[in-house]
Design a protein around this motif. Structure first.
Motif, PDB file in Angstrom:
ATOM      1  N   GLU A  69      86.617  -4.430  10.199  1.00 24.48           N
ATOM      2  CA  GLU A  69      87.834  -3.768  10.814  1.00 24.48           C
ATOM      3  C   GLU A  69      87.799  -2.222  10.714  1.00 24.48           C
ATOM      4  OE1 GLU A  69      89.887  -5.156  12.613  1.00 24.48           O
ATOM      5  OE2 GLU A  69      88.980  -7.248  12.151  1.00 24.48           O
ATOM      6  N   ARG A  70      86.958  -1.692   9.494  1.00 24.94           N
ATOM      7  CA  ARG A  70      86.931  -0.388   9.512  1.00 24.94           C
ATOM      8  C   ARG A  70      85.860   0.305  10.722  1.00 24.94           C
ATOM      9  NH1 ARG A  70      86.123   1.333   3.283  1.00 24.94           N
ATOM     10  NH2 ARG A  70      86.759   3.439   4.056  1.00 24.94           N
ATOM     11  N   VAL A  71      84.652  -0.441  10.761  1.00 29.00           N
ATOM     12  CA  VAL A  71      83.915  -0.205  11.972  1.00 29.00           C
ATOM     13  C   VAL A  71      84.578   0.007  13.193  1.00 29.00           C
ATOM     14  CG1 VAL A  71      81.765  -0.573  13.145  1.00 29.00           C
ATOM     15  CG2 VAL A  71      81.978  -0.501  10.528  1.00 29.00           C
ATOM     16  N   ARG A  72      85.352  -1.082  13.375  1.00 28.90           N
ATOM     17  CA  ARG A  72      85.972  -1.314  14.862  1.00 28.90           C
ATOM     18  C   ARG A  72      87.300  -0.341  15.033  1.00 28.90           C
ATOM     19  NH1 ARG A  72      87.347  -6.836  14.614  1.00 28.90           N
ATOM     20  NH2 ARG A  72      85.454  -7.055  15.730  1.00 28.90           N
ATOM     21  N   THR A  73      87.861   0.072  13.901  1.00 26.87           N
ATOM     22  CA  THR A  73      88.618   1.276  13.993  1.00 26.87           C
ATOM     23  C   THR A  73      87.990   2.388  14.421  1.00 26.87           C
ATOM     24  OG1 THR A  73      90.329   0.287  12.610  1.00 26.87           O
ATOM     25  CG2 THR A  73      90.508   2.486  12.773  1.00 26.87           C
ATOM     26  N   LEU A  74      86.723   2.791  13.684  1.00 27.26           N
ATOM     27  CA  LEU A  74      85.979   4.118  14.221  1.00 27.26           C
ATOM     28  C   LEU A  74      85.592   4.142  15.649  1.00 27.26           C
ATOM     29  CD1 LEU A  74      83.446   4.413  11.036  1.00 27.26           C
ATOM     30  CD2 LEU A  74      85.213   6.078  11.805  1.00 27.26           C
ATOM     31  N   ARG A  75      85.075   2.838  15.867  1.00 27.00           N
ATOM     32  CA  ARG A  75      84.720   2.661  17.334  1.00 27.00           C
ATOM     33  C   ARG A  75      85.915   3.051  18.265  1.00 27.00           C
ATOM     34  NH1 ARG A  75      84.572  -2.701  20.359  1.00 27.00           N
ATOM     35  NH2 ARG A  75      86.804  -2.505  19.434  1.00 27.00           N
ATOM     36  N   ASP A  76      87.237   2.304  17.883  1.00 23.63           N
ATOM     37  CA  ASP A  76      88.400   2.456  18.912  1.00 23.63           C
ATOM     38  C   ASP A  76      88.912   3.863  18.828  1.00 23.63           C
ATOM     39  OD1 ASP A  76      88.170  -0.322  19.160  1.00 23.63           O
ATOM     40  OD2 ASP A  76      89.822  -0.757  17.889  1.00 23.63           O
ATOM     41  N   ARG A  77      88.890   4.712  17.580  1.00 20.30           N
ATOM     42  CA  ARG A  77      89.183   5.863  17.684  1.00 20.30           C
ATOM     43  C   ARG A  77      88.267   7.065  17.889  1.00 20.30           C
ATOM     44  NH1 ARG A  77      93.032   5.354  12.261  1.00 20.30           N
ATOM     45  NH2 ARG A  77      94.641   3.796  13.084  1.00 20.30           N
ATOM     46  N   ASP A  78      87.097   6.571  18.087  1.00 21.70           N
ATOM     47  CA  ASP A  78      85.901   7.425  18.438  1.00 21.70           C
ATOM     48  C   ASP A  78      85.845   8.476  17.204  1.00 21.70           C
ATOM     49  OD1 ASP A  78      83.367   8.301  19.534  1.00 21.70           O
ATOM     50  OD2 ASP A  78      84.403   9.320  21.003  1.00 21.70           O
ATOM     51  N   SER A  79      86.079   7.953  16.210  1.00 15.31           N
ATOM     52  CA  SER A  79      86.129   8.774  14.847  1.00 15.31           C
ATOM     53  C   SER A  79      84.768   9.736  14.443  1.00 15.31           C
ATOM     54  CB  SER A  79      86.662   8.024  13.671  1.00 15.31           C
ATOM     55  OG  SER A  79      87.848   7.573  13.888  1.00 15.31           O
ATOM     56  N   ARG A  80      84.919  10.617  13.646  1.00 18.23           N
ATOM     57  CA  ARG A  80      83.900  11.175  13.285  1.00 18.23           C
ATOM     58  C   ARG A  80      83.045  10.433  12.450  1.00 18.23           C
ATOM     59  NH1 ARG A  80      83.936  15.908   8.647  1.00 18.23           N
ATOM     60  NH2 ARG A  80      81.745  16.466   8.787  1.00 18.23           N
ATOM     61  N   VAL A  81      81.740  10.536  12.670  1.00  9.81           N
ATOM     62  CA  VAL A  81      80.632   9.883  11.989  1.00  9.81           C
ATOM     63  C   VAL A  81      79.774  11.012  11.594  1.00  9.81           C
ATOM     64  CG1 VAL A  81      78.720   8.165  12.029  1.00  9.81           C
ATOM     65  CG2 VAL A  81      80.817   7.916  13.167  1.00  9.81           C
ATOM     66  N   ASP A  82      79.459  11.024  10.572  1.00  7.23           N
ATOM     67  CA  ASP A  82      78.005  11.942   9.939  1.00  7.23           C
ATOM     68  C   ASP A  82      76.864  11.127   9.588  1.00  7.23           C
ATOM     69  OD1 ASP A  82      79.703  13.991   9.763  1.00  7.23           O
ATOM     70  OD2 ASP A  82      80.284  13.992   7.808  1.00  7.23           O
ATOM     71  N   TYR A  83      76.076  11.601  10.214  1.00  4.31           N
ATOM     72  CA  TYR A  83      74.481  10.731  10.121  1.00  4.31           C
ATOM     73  C   TYR A  83      73.482  11.677  10.597  1.00  4.31           C
ATOM     74  CZ  TYR A  83      70.869   7.392  10.188  1.00  4.31           C
ATOM     75  OH  TYR A  83      69.821   6.809   9.705  1.00  4.31           O
ATOM     76  N   THR A  84      72.725  12.303   9.353  1.00 10.38           N
ATOM     77  CA  THR A  84      71.824  13.028   9.625  1.00 10.38           C
ATOM     78  C   THR A  84      70.280  12.646  10.165  1.00 10.38           C
ATOM     79  OG1 THR A  84      72.699  14.784   7.970  1.00 10.38           O
ATOM     80  CG2 THR A  84      70.326  14.999   8.645  1.00 10.38           C
ATOM     81  N   LYS A  85      70.096  13.039  11.430  1.00  9.10           N
ATOM     82  CA  LYS A  85      69.015  12.353  12.115  1.00  9.10           C
ATOM     83  C   LYS A  85      67.497  12.946  11.463  1.00  9.10           C
ATOM     84  CE  LYS A  85      71.537  12.409  15.981  1.00  9.10           C
ATOM     85  NZ  LYS A  85      71.675  12.662  17.566  1.00  9.10           N
ATOM     86  N   ASP A  86      66.586  12.411  11.989  1.00 10.11           N
ATOM     87  CA  ASP A  86      65.458  12.923  11.540  1.00 10.11           C
ATOM     88  C   ASP A  86      65.033  14.421  12.092  1.00 10.11           C
ATOM     89  OD1 ASP A  86      64.552  10.526  10.364  1.00 10.11           O
ATOM     90  OD2 ASP A  86      63.476   9.819  11.829  1.00 10.11           O
ATOM     91  N   ASP A  87      65.522  14.614  13.142  1.00  8.65           N
ATOM     92  CA  ASP A  87      65.150  15.961  13.706  1.00  8.65           C
ATOM     93  C   ASP A  87      66.284  17.044  13.270  1.00  8.65           C
ATOM     94  OD1 ASP A  87      67.559  15.497  14.963  1.00  8.65           O
ATOM     95  OD2 ASP A  87      67.015  15.509  17.140  1.00  8.65           O
ATOM     96  N   GLY A  88      66.988  16.568  12.357  1.00  8.61           N
ATOM     97  CA  GLY A  88      67.826  17.692  11.488  1.00  8.61           C
ATOM     98  C   GLY A  88      69.376  17.675  12.074  1.00  8.61           C
ATOM     99  N   SER A  89      69.712  17.144  13.460  1.00 11.11           N
ATOM    100  CA  SER A  89      70.894  17.051  13.805  1.00 11.11           C
ATOM    101  C   SER A  89      71.774  16.018  13.318  1.00 11.11           C
ATOM    102  CB  SER A  89      70.508  16.833  15.574  1.00 11.11           C
ATOM    103  OG  SER A  89      70.055  15.423  15.694  1.00 11.11           O
ATOM    104  N   VAL A  90      73.043  16.120  13.747  1.00  9.95           N
ATOM    105  CA  VAL A  90      73.910  15.338  13.051  1.00  9.95           C
ATOM    106  C   VAL A  90      75.023  14.677  14.157  1.00  9.95           C
ATOM    107  CG1 VAL A  90      76.086  15.209  11.640  1.00  9.95           C
ATOM    108  CG2 VAL A  90      73.924  16.652  10.969  1.00  9.95           C
ATOM    109  N   THR A  91      75.128  13.587  14.211  1.00  9.81           N
ATOM    110  CA  THR A  91      76.105  12.943  15.221  1.00  9.81           C
ATOM    111  C   THR A  91      77.438  13.278  14.756  1.00  9.81           C
ATOM    112  OG1 THR A  91      76.436  10.972  13.690  1.00  9.81           O
ATOM    113  CG2 THR A  91      74.681  10.828  15.490  1.00  9.81           C
ATOM    114  N   GLU A  92      78.386  13.338  15.595  1.00 11.56           N
ATOM    115  CA  GLU A  92      79.852  13.791  15.410  1.00 11.56           C
ATOM    116  C   GLU A  92      80.864  12.913  15.666  1.00 11.56           C
ATOM    117  OE1 GLU A  92      80.466  17.666  17.237  1.00 11.56           O
ATOM    118  OE2 GLU A  92      78.738  18.491  16.207  1.00 11.56           O
ATOM    119  N   LYS A  93      80.642  11.953  16.720  1.00 12.90           N
ATOM    120  CA  LYS A  93      81.548  10.991  16.892  1.00 12.90           C
ATOM    121  C   LYS A  93      80.891   9.522  17.199  1.00 12.90           C
ATOM    122  CE  LYS A  93      84.581  13.578  19.712  1.00 12.90           C
ATOM    123  NZ  LYS A  93      85.361  13.682  20.779  1.00 12.90           N
TER     124      LYS A  93
END
Length: 159
Positions: free
Chosen positions: A55-79
């Motif tokens: 349900e928490r992941v579904r809520t993140l999807r529904d609200r397009d909430s902020r997500v932090d994930y550092t990718k291999d190239d150093g960039s970070v996802t934001e939504k």
């Protein structure tokens, strides 16, 4: 005539042995029942925690909430929508966890987040085509019999 009344020593020993066996069997049955009840309680709690995670992941999807994930190239996802599809390197699945700020963060090593003194939770998200994700939430716990886990999987579609 010699009619003795009462019980012989052999009869008393046999009666005591039967009594001890009955009491021992009852004690083991109670211990077994308590262990099974504790396992059932933990299993139900783990399933509840896994459902809460989905349900928490579904809520993140529904609200397009902020997500932090550092990718291999150093960039970070934001939504959360940046994860459609997951374009950075993950072995078969990407493993995510909620940190103390309730932000979904990720890594590829399969980290579990501690939920309580007895339970840990892990989120696995993988691409299922370009417009859906397979989300698996695994909850682990340990007790007298060893390690156990409860796992729930759902498919989330892109909104």
């Amino acid at each position: 005539m010699n009619h003795e009344k009462g019980q012989s020593l052999l009869e008393v020993i046999i009666a005591m042995t039967v009594g001890i066996l009955v009491v021992t069997a009852l004690v083991f049955a109670v211990i077994f029942s308590l262990r099974n009840a504790n396992f059932a309680k933990n299993s139900a709690q783990a399933t509840k925690l896994a459902q809460e995670g989905i349900e928490r992941v579904r809520t993140l999807r529904d609200r397009d909430s902020r997500v932090d994930y550092t990718k291999d190239d150093g960039s970070v996802t934001e939504k959360f929508s940046d994860l459609w599809p997951i374009s950075f390197d993950c072995p078969a699945n990407c493993y995510f966890y909620f940190n103390t700020l309730n932000i979904l963060t990720g890594d590829s090593i399969g980290r579990f987040e501690p939920i309580s003194s007895n339970f840990q939770r892990q989120f696995q998200i993988k691409n299922e085509g370009t417009d859906q994700k397979e989300v698996t939430v695994v909850v682990q716990w340990s007790d007298f019999a060893g390690e156990h886990q409860s796992q729930l999987t759902t498919i989330l579609r892109k909104l």
